[in-house]
Design a protein around this motif. Structure first.
Motif, PDB file in Angstrom:
ATOM      1  N   LYS A  93       0.817  -1.211   0.000  1.00 25.28           N
ATOM      2  CA  LYS A  93       0.000   0.000   0.000  1.00 25.28           C
ATOM      3  C   LYS A  93       0.855   1.267   0.000  1.00 25.28           C
ATOM      4  N   ASN A  94       1.859   1.307   0.865  1.00 25.95           N
ATOM      5  CA  ASN A  94       2.701   2.500   0.955  1.00 25.95           C
ATOM      6  C   ASN A  94       3.469   2.750  -0.333  1.00 25.95           C
ATOM      7  N   LEU A  95       3.923   1.674  -0.976  1.00 27.89           N
ATOM      8  CA  LEU A  95       4.630   1.822  -2.240  1.00 27.89           C
ATOM      9  C   LEU A  95       3.695   2.344  -3.315  1.00 27.89           C
ATOM     10  N   ARG A  96       2.457   1.823  -3.327  1.00 27.78           N
ATOM     11  CA  ARG A  96       1.473   2.300  -4.312  1.00 27.78           C
ATOM     12  C   ARG A  96       1.160   3.774  -4.102  1.00 27.78           C
ATOM     13  N   LYS A  97       1.069   4.179  -2.848  1.00 27.40           N
ATOM     14  CA  LYS A  97       0.804   5.583  -2.550  1.00 27.40           C
ATOM     15  C   LYS A  97       1.973   6.464  -2.974  1.00 27.40           C
ATOM     16  N   LEU A  98       3.194   5.977  -2.760  1.00 25.28           N
ATOM     17  CA  LEU A  98       4.367   6.745  -3.152  1.00 25.28           C
ATOM     18  C   LEU A  98       4.436   6.909  -4.664  1.00 25.28           C
ATOM     19  N   LEU A  99       4.196   5.834  -5.395  1.00 21.22           N
ATOM     20  CA  LEU A  99       4.216   5.924  -6.854  1.00 21.22           C
ATOM     21  C   LEU A  99       3.147   6.892  -7.354  1.00 21.22           C
ATOM     22  N   SER A 100       1.981   6.863  -6.715  1.00 19.24           N
ATOM     23  CA  SER A 100       0.921   7.787  -7.100  1.00 19.24           C
ATOM     24  C   SER A 100       1.336   9.233  -6.851  1.00 19.24           C
ATOM     25  N   THR A 101       1.993   9.469  -5.708  1.00 13.92           N
ATOM     26  CA  THR A 101       2.453  10.826  -5.390  1.00 13.92           C
ATOM     27  C   THR A 101       3.502  11.288  -6.394  1.00 13.92           C
ATOM     28  N   ILE A 102       4.420  10.386  -6.760  1.00 20.44           N
ATOM     29  CA  ILE A 102       5.464  10.735  -7.734  1.00 20.44           C
ATOM     30  C   ILE A 102       4.839  11.080  -9.071  1.00 20.44           C
ATOM     31  N   LEU A 103       3.835  10.299  -9.497  1.00 23.08           N
ATOM     32  CA  LEU A 103       3.170  10.567 -10.775  1.00 23.08           C
ATOM     33  C   LEU A 103       2.467  11.927 -10.750  1.00 23.08           C
ATOM     34  N   LEU A 104       1.781  12.209  -9.652  1.00 21.09           N
ATOM     35  CA  LEU A 104       1.120  13.510  -9.539  1.00 21.09           C
ATOM     36  C   LEU A 104       2.131  14.644  -9.510  1.00 21.09           C
ATOM     37  N   SER A 105       3.292  14.409  -8.883  1.00 15.82           N
ATOM     38  CA  SER A 105       4.329  15.430  -8.850  1.00 15.82           C
ATOM     39  C   SER A 105       4.856  15.721 -10.244  1.00 15.82           C
ATOM     40  N   VAL A 106       5.013  14.665 -11.044  1.00 23.31           N
ATOM     41  CA  VAL A 106       5.477  14.856 -12.421  1.00 23.31           C
ATOM     42  C   VAL A 106       4.468  15.680 -13.210  1.00 23.31           C
ATOM     43  N   LEU A 107       3.189  15.426 -12.987  1.00 21.13           N
ATOM     44  CA  LEU A 107       2.161  16.204 -13.678  1.00 21.13           C
ATOM     45  C   LEU A 107       2.184  17.666 -13.226  1.00 21.13           C
ATOM     46  N   ASN A 162      15.553  25.083  -9.611  1.00 16.56           N
ATOM     47  CA  ASN A 162      15.103  25.154  -8.227  1.00 16.56           C
ATOM     48  C   ASN A 162      13.587  25.350  -8.142  1.00 16.56           C
ATOM     49  N   LEU A 163      13.013  26.093  -9.083  1.00 18.80           N
ATOM     50  CA  LEU A 163      11.563  26.207  -9.152  1.00 18.80           C
ATOM     51  C   LEU A 163      10.937  24.847  -9.441  1.00 18.80           C
ATOM     52  N   PHE A 164      11.568  24.121 -10.345  1.00 18.32           N
ATOM     53  CA  PHE A 164      11.129  22.768 -10.681  1.00 18.32           C
ATOM     54  C   PHE A 164      11.118  21.891  -9.429  1.00 18.32           C
ATOM     55  N   LEU A 165      12.193  21.971  -8.651  1.00 16.21           N
ATOM     56  CA  LEU A 165      12.307  21.167  -7.440  1.00 16.21           C
ATOM     57  C   LEU A 165      11.270  21.575  -6.397  1.00 16.21           C
ATOM     58  N   ALA A 166      11.024  22.873  -6.253  1.00 12.95           N
ATOM     59  CA  ALA A 166      10.052  23.342  -5.268  1.00 12.95           C
ATOM     60  C   ALA A 166       8.648  22.828  -5.585  1.00 12.95           C
ATOM     61  N   ILE A 167       8.274  22.880  -6.864  1.00  9.41           N
ATOM     62  CA  ILE A 167       6.956  22.371  -7.261  1.00  9.41           C
ATOM     63  C   ILE A 167       6.870  20.871  -7.039  1.00  9.41           C
ATOM     64  N   LEU A 168       7.971  20.171  -7.322  1.00 12.00           N
ATOM     65  CA  LEU A 168       7.998  18.725  -7.147  1.00 12.00           C
ATOM     66  C   LEU A 168       7.780  18.336  -5.693  1.00 12.00           C
ATOM     67  N   LEU A 169       8.448  19.032  -4.775  1.00 14.60           N
ATOM     68  CA  LEU A 169       8.358  18.685  -3.358  1.00 14.60           C
ATOM     69  C   LEU A 169       7.068  19.172  -2.714  1.00 14.60           C
ATOM     70  N   ALA A 170       6.411  20.151  -3.345  1.00 15.76           N
ATOM     71  CA  ALA A 170       5.169  20.668  -2.781  1.00 15.76           C
ATOM     72  C   ALA A 170       4.094  19.593  -2.718  1.00 15.76           C
ATOM     73  N   ARG A 171       4.106  18.665  -3.650  1.00  9.68           N
ATOM     74  CA  ARG A 171       3.117  17.590  -3.672  1.00  9.68           C
ATOM     75  C   ARG A 171       3.225  16.722  -2.424  1.00  9.68           C
ATOM     76  N   PHE A 172       4.439  16.451  -1.959  1.00 14.00           N
ATOM     77  CA  PHE A 172       4.604  15.628  -0.769  1.00 14.00           C
ATOM     78  C   PHE A 172       4.076  16.350   0.463  1.00 14.00           C
ATOM     79  N   GLY A 173       4.305  17.665   0.542  1.00 12.88           N
ATOM     80  CA  GLY A 173       3.765  18.430   1.653  1.00 12.88           C
ATOM     81  C   GLY A 173       2.254  18.450   1.650  1.00 12.88           C
ATOM     82  N   THR A 174       1.639  18.535   0.456  1.00 15.84           N
ATOM     83  CA  THR A 174       0.184  18.539   0.345  1.00 15.84           C
ATOM     84  C   THR A 174      -0.405  17.217   0.792  1.00 15.84           C
ATOM     85  N   ASP A 175       0.243  16.104   0.396  1.00 16.21           N
ATOM     86  CA  ASP A 175      -0.256  14.787   0.787  1.00 16.21           C
ATOM     87  C   ASP A 175      -0.146  14.591   2.294  1.00 16.21           C
ATOM     88  N   GLU A 176       0.919  15.133   2.895  1.00 16.03           N
ATOM     89  CA  GLU A 176       1.085  15.009   4.337  1.00 16.03           C
ATOM     90  C   GLU A 176      -0.018  15.766   5.068  1.00 16.03           C
TER      91      GLU A 176
END
Length: 532
Positions: A8-22, A125-139
């Motif tokens: 489950k946790n791996l599936r959630k992580l992959l989903s978060t990564i995919l959403l971050s890419v989008l 760095n803007l790219f990285l900030a947007i990428l990491l923002a998804r993890f903060g939102t999920d948390e």
């Protein structure tokens, strides 16, 4: 990736990564546009200039001029784009800068500095900030979820006492458990001395000495004294310095030129070991050994101290034995003792607890990263296996194939390093141009076909393990352009590598760019996302 169905946790992580890419699609398009502009600008400034004619100091030796010609160039849009990508990764970009400065002057400084500032420091760095923002939102989404009827454990990271130390009061513990974030942690809620040792009110130490014994009370007061801790930390500092200066040459000269120094180190080691042993025995006497709560070996840091002292005692007792010399290096574990300051610093304990709390998420990210790296490694094996090999005999031209690398030869000069032992290498070097014609009993040294001329000390794709190592090297960013350009020279298994210049293989560049983007830029930065 079938693991994601049941994990489950791996599936959630992959989903978060995919959403971050989008989420970073727009930033990625902006980055591509900037790279496109700088590529076109580079073609106008440097296109057709970085050729052998500009690097030729000796017009007669044209082959040497070709060897000096840089592989990075702006002679076409694609290779200009690859060069811009190399600059943005930060690897060997200064080499490209000085090549441009040598040929085109100071305009290259303006170009490459602008590329770094705009493309690297701003857009990436803007790219990285947007990428990491998804993890903060999920948390935050997980935090806002309705609590279950049962007792819910908080995920807040708060200082926790180590075993064998005094516990906080119930009121303090309750208030710390209700902490919602690190920022809301009030220093006033932290106990004044969370590291104070406590003695069991009934248990005896060593089955003999009760808690009311005056001597045990006195020793307990001693080990609870701040000055005692400071004295032990001073001993740790001295021990660490002595370990640092106890270099290998001391063992070689301890009976000749540095007898006094070696004896000083040995005596100091003995004294420090006795003092550390005394500290351990005092704590065991005051707290007990292990059987009851709050005893010495119930604490993690105390167990570490116990192991280090035991290793020191063994190394001293068996000094001079060749079988036990390896244990002496373990004495450097004493340098870990200052980590006990973490238990006395709430801020440092917050950091440690945050890292420990993030370990499960880091494990999930590690699995995903390894899977992606494994995929790229398998692709590398399928395309480049056996292609980075050459013959160890330098007298055979690089254009030779594996079938021509047979028989024996006699190394000499710089080639003596291929010999299997230091003795043979030394004889070969002393013989000068004669090489090793006598040291091999006249039989010659066998020709070997393999990476780095059969010495196998370089990157290759001959198996998945080696390819995985190459992928990891590319992910770290170390010298990846050199690996890429060498791989471009591959023609096939057992076939000679191409000599530069030649028509470049664009598919190889794509492989390295994708490895850098997916495994390095995207997946490695996910580690930051799950920790914060």
């Amino acid at each position: 990736f079938k693991l994601a169905r049941s994990w489950k946790n791996l599936r959630k992580l992959l989903s978060t990564i995919l959403l971050s890419v989008l989420d970073v699609t727009n930033a990625a398009i902006l980055l591509v546009i900037i790279m496109f502009i700088f590529t076109l600008l580079g073609m106008q400034l440097f296109g057709g200039h970085w050729t052998a004619a500009y690097f030729c100091d000796d017009p007669v030796d044209y082959a040497a001029c070709l060897a000096e010609t840089p592989r990075a160039n702006f002679d076409s849009f694609w290779w200009g784009f690859v060069t811009v990508f190399q600059v943005l990764t930060g690897e060997n970009w200064n080499e490209v800068l000085y090549i441009g400065k040598r040929i085109n002057g100071d305009i290259s400084v303006v170009y490459f500095v602008s590329l770094n500032v705009v493309g690297n420091y701003m857009v990436l760095n803007l790219f990285l900030a947007i990428l990491l923002a998804r993890f903060g939102t999920d948390e935050e989404d997980d935090t806002d979820a309705p609590p279950e009827p049962a007792a819910v454990k908080t995920t807040a990271v708060a200082p926790m006492p180590l075993d064998g130390h005094a516990q906080e009061s119930k009121d303090d513990k309750a208030r710390l458990d209700n902490t919602d974030s690190l920022a809301s942690l009030d220093p006033a809620l932290i106990p004044v001395n969370p590291n104070k040792l406590i003695m069991h009110s009934e248990a005896k130490s060593f089955f003999l000495f009760g808690p009311d014994m005056p001597l045990r009370q006195a020793v307990f007061d001693l080990i609870n004294n701040t000055r005692f801790d400071n004295f032990i930390l001073l001993l740790i500092a001295i021990s660490t310095v002595l370990l640092a200066i106890e270099e290998p040459y001391v063992d070689e000269c301890k009976e000749t030129t540095c007898v006094g120094f070696a004896q000083f180190l040995q005596s100091a080691d003995l004294i420090l070991t006795v003092l550390f042993l005394g500290e351990m025995l005092c704590k065991m006497f005051a707290l007990g050994v292990i059987l009851h709560p709050h005893s010495f070996l119930r604490g993690g840091w105390n167990i570490l101290d116990f192991i280090i002292v035991c290793i020191s005692l063994v190394s001293l007792g068996l000094a001079g034995s060749s079988a036990i010399k390896a244990l002496k290096s373990l004495r450097s574990l004493r340098a870990l003792r200052p980590l006990r300051v973490i238990s006395r610093s709430p801020g440092m304990r917050l950091v440690v607890n945050a890292i420990i709390a993030a370990i499960p998420a880091i494990a999930n990210v590690t699995v995903v990263v390894v899977l992606f790296m494994l995929i790229f490694a398998i692709i590398g094996v399928q395309n480049f296996k056996g292609g980075l090999n050459s013959c160890n005999d330098v007298n055979i031209p690089l254009s030779a194939s594996k079938e021509e690398c047979v028989g024996t030869w006699f190394p000499s000069g710089d080639d003596c390093g291929v010999l299997p032992t230091d003795v043979l290498i030394d004889i070969c070097l002393r013989n000068g141009t004669g090489g090793c014609q006598t040291c091999l009993n006249g039989g010659g040294f066998p020709r070997v076909w393999g990476p780095n001329g059969g010495q196998f000390h370089t990157f290759n794709f001959d198996n998945v393990g080696q390819a995985l190592l190459v992928v990891f090297e590319v992910v770290t960013g170390e010298m990846w352009p050199d690996i890429m350009y060498a791989t471009m020279d591959v023609t096939g298994p057992g076939q000679p590598m191409l000599s530069w210049p030649h028509r470049e293989n664009t598919s190889v560049a794509w492989w390295f760019i994708l490895v850098t983007l997916v495994c390095s830029f995207l997946m490695i930065n996910v580690f930051v996302g799950v920790i914060i």
